[in-house]
Structure formats: structure tokens, C-alpha cells
Design an enzyme around this catalytic site. Sequence first.
Site, short mmCIF file in Angstrom:
data_model
loop_
_atom_site.label_atom_id
_atom_site.label_comp_id
_atom_site.label_asym_id
_atom_site.label_seq_id
_atom_site.Cartn_x
_atom_site.Cartn_y
_atom_site.Cartn_z
N ASN A 32 43.30 32.26 37.49
CA ASN A 32 42.46 32.31 38.68
C ASN A 32 41.25 31.42 38.40
OD1 ASN A 32 40.77 32.90 40.80
ND2 ASN A 32 40.50 35.08 40.27
N LYS A 47 38.93 30.62 40.34
CA LYS A 47 37.75 31.02 41.11
C LYS A 47 37.09 29.78 41.73
CE LYS A 47 37.47 35.11 38.27
NZ LYS A 47 36.68 36.18 37.67
N HIS A 61 40.85 40.74 45.23
CA HIS A 61 40.09 40.57 43.99
C HIS A 61 38.75 41.29 44.10
CE1 HIS A 61 37.95 38.75 40.66
NE2 HIS A 61 39.13 38.40 40.18
N GLU A 90 35.90 40.47 43.31
CA GLU A 90 34.80 39.64 43.80
C GLU A 90 34.83 39.56 45.33
OE1 GLU A 90 35.71 36.33 41.25
OE2 GLU A 90 35.07 37.55 39.54
N GLU A 95 42.39 44.94 37.10
CA GLU A 95 41.23 44.24 36.55
C GLU A 95 40.02 45.17 36.58
OE1 GLU A 95 41.78 39.69 37.01
OE2 GLU A 95 40.85 40.43 38.84
N GLY A 99 34.64 38.58 33.24
CA GLY A 99 33.62 37.58 32.93
C GLY A 99 32.51 38.10 32.01
N SER A 154 38.40 39.28 30.87
CA SER A 154 38.11 38.72 29.55
C SER A 154 39.34 38.64 28.65
CB SER A 154 36.98 39.51 28.88
OG SER A 154 35.80 39.41 29.65
P1 13P Z 1 37.74 36.58 33.30
O1 13P Z 1 39.03 36.27 32.56
O2 13P Z 1 36.82 35.41 33.35
O3 13P Z 1 37.12 37.84 32.80
O4 13P Z 1 38.17 36.86 34.83
C1 13P Z 1 39.19 37.73 35.12
C2 13P Z 1 39.50 37.67 36.56
O5 13P Z 1 38.70 38.07 37.40
C3 13P Z 1 40.76 37.05 36.97
O6 13P Z 1 41.03 37.26 38.31
#
Ligand code: 13P
Length: 255
Positions: A10, A12, A96, A98, A168, A174, A214
Site C-alpha cells: 500500500n 498510500k 483502511h 486512515e 491492521e 507506521g 510495521s
Molecule cells: P506500515 O507498514 O507503514 O506500518 O503501514 C501499514 C499499512 O497501513 C498498510 O496498509
Amino acid sequence: MSRKYFIAGNWKMNKTPEEGAKLASEIASIVSKDASVDVVICPTFTALDRVSQAIEGSAVKLGAQNLYPKTSGAYTGEISPEMLREVFAKFVILGHSERREYFGESDAFVNEKVKFSLENLINPILCIGETLEQREADETLEVVKTQLLGGLVGVEASQMGSVVVAYEPVWAIGTGKTATPKMAQEVHGSIRALLNEKYGDAVGEKVRILYGGSMKPANAEELLSQKDIDGGLIGGAALDSNSFCDLVAAAKRAP
Ligand code: 13P
């Protein structure tokens, strides 16, 4: 039950079309035609077309990060499944954390998108996961259950072969904090049990459940060796071809 491992990147809100095409070419040249693991990359909308061309002929597949559950019309700023299909996107990330947090997406809206994507032949990657407060209040399994079942309302057993679930934990995204393999497996196991209960074991046992938060080459092996962890949804580590392909390699080695 052996399930094919699934590693998705992803990206982003990162990578211009130019940068995305470069990263995608690097990944495609490493993965080549090896389809032993499902490898999917999900760039931004503006990079989809270039990335699609860059991975052509390789086993790498394309995914988008969102869609709107309508065919076309007056929906400023949105993208339809048909538009995604035209650039050969096969997957879409939905729900997601976010999007839930910054754009107020509810389970009901995520569910509309899941159903519409299935009807329009784009495979949804349904994301679920608890916040730190929810984990500390011991609400993890309840939150995950509500999001999972809420996202799958009206989705038939016959459609579940096209659905991928991603767990997740929000506090691990992150942040460099990863759920321990044991913590992750506990939630993955409960997701599997809910799928088995809703759709029957024959269907539930086939659904891929990805871990995200992560995940990186250093912790992938242990996570991927858990019984119900069938791959990863990768953020930061997907922005570099070496670390992303190391994760693909870890999935190839996983039991
Ligand atoms: P990170 O791997 O940067 O923690 O992000 C995970 C994520 O949100 C994938 O959709």
C-alpha cells in the site's frame, strides 16, 4: 488447508507516476513470472496507469487504494470500478483505518464499497483493526468482529473467494510497533472463526487474512509462520523494491 501467501504494497500518498513506474519496474523484474506468492502493488490513482504498464508481463498485480460505489456521475473527486478495471487493477483496498479516521468512513459505507467492488469484478482487500485505546480497554476482538461482519453484510459465500481480509492494528501502523506474532495470531484466529461461522469452514478456511502494521523483512518470517497469517499489507517497507521483495521472499519461504 494451504492458502497461497499474499503480499500487497500500500503505497498510500507516495510516489509520483514517474517514481511509481520506476519502483514497479524494479519489483516486476525481481518477481518476474513467479506466481508462487500473490504480489500486489497499490499506487495512487495518478500512478495506476504507468505502474500498470511497468508490471505488464510479470506476475505482479495491480490494486487501487479506494473506489466509489457508483458506475459514473456527479461524484467530484471519486473513481469508479470501471475506471480501475480499464487500467487493469484487480484489487482495491477498502476500509483502511486512515480512511475510517480521516475521511469518516463507516462500516456501512465500507460495506457498500465491498459489495460494489465484487459486483464489478474488483477484488476487495477489507481492512479492519483496533486503536490503541480499544486494545487497552480490551475491546480488540469486539471491534474487529463489528468491522468484519459490518463490512461483509450481504456478501455471499460464493463471493468470498474474491475477498481478502487485512488485520491492521491501528497502533502498529507506521509506528514501528508490531503486534507480536502471538497477539496477531490471536486476532487472526478469531477472524477465521467468525468467517467459518458465517460462511462454513470450507469457505472460511480459504480466505486469506493479511497482517499489516510495521511489517518488515526483520519481523516477517515469524509473523508469516503463524497458522492464520496468510500474508501482509505493507506500507513503509513497500516503498523500496529491496525491502518489498525481501517480504515476498519471506512469504515464499514460509511454511
Ligand atoms: P506500515 O507498514 O507503514 O506500518 O503501514 C501499514 C499499512 O497501513 C498498510 O496498509
